[in-house]
Design a protein around this motif. Structure first.
Motif: not given
Length: 56
Positions: A33-54
């Motif tokens: 099951k896909k887990i919905d995560v609230d990423n509102s407190d993570i800066p967009p640049s950090t999210l981009k780096l995490i997605e690229e790493a994954e």
């Protein structure tokens, strides 16, 4: 040493094997099951780096 089996014993063994195959073929793996995560407190640049790493 040769063993002799009756027709009933052979048919019973075949029936058991068929039942075993039917029972094992019904096993279905559930999709995770896909887990919905609230990423509102993570800066967009950090999210981009995490997605690229994954690799997303």
């Amino acid at each position: 040493m040769e063993k002799k089996y009756s027709v009933e014993e052979i048919l019973s063994a075949v029936k058991d094997l068929n039942n075993l195959k039917k029972n094992t073929s019904k096993i279905v793996l559930e999709k995770p099951k896909k887990i919905d995560v609230d990423n509102s407190d993570i800066p967009p640049s950090t999210l981009k780096l995490i997605e690229e790493a994954e690799g997303n």
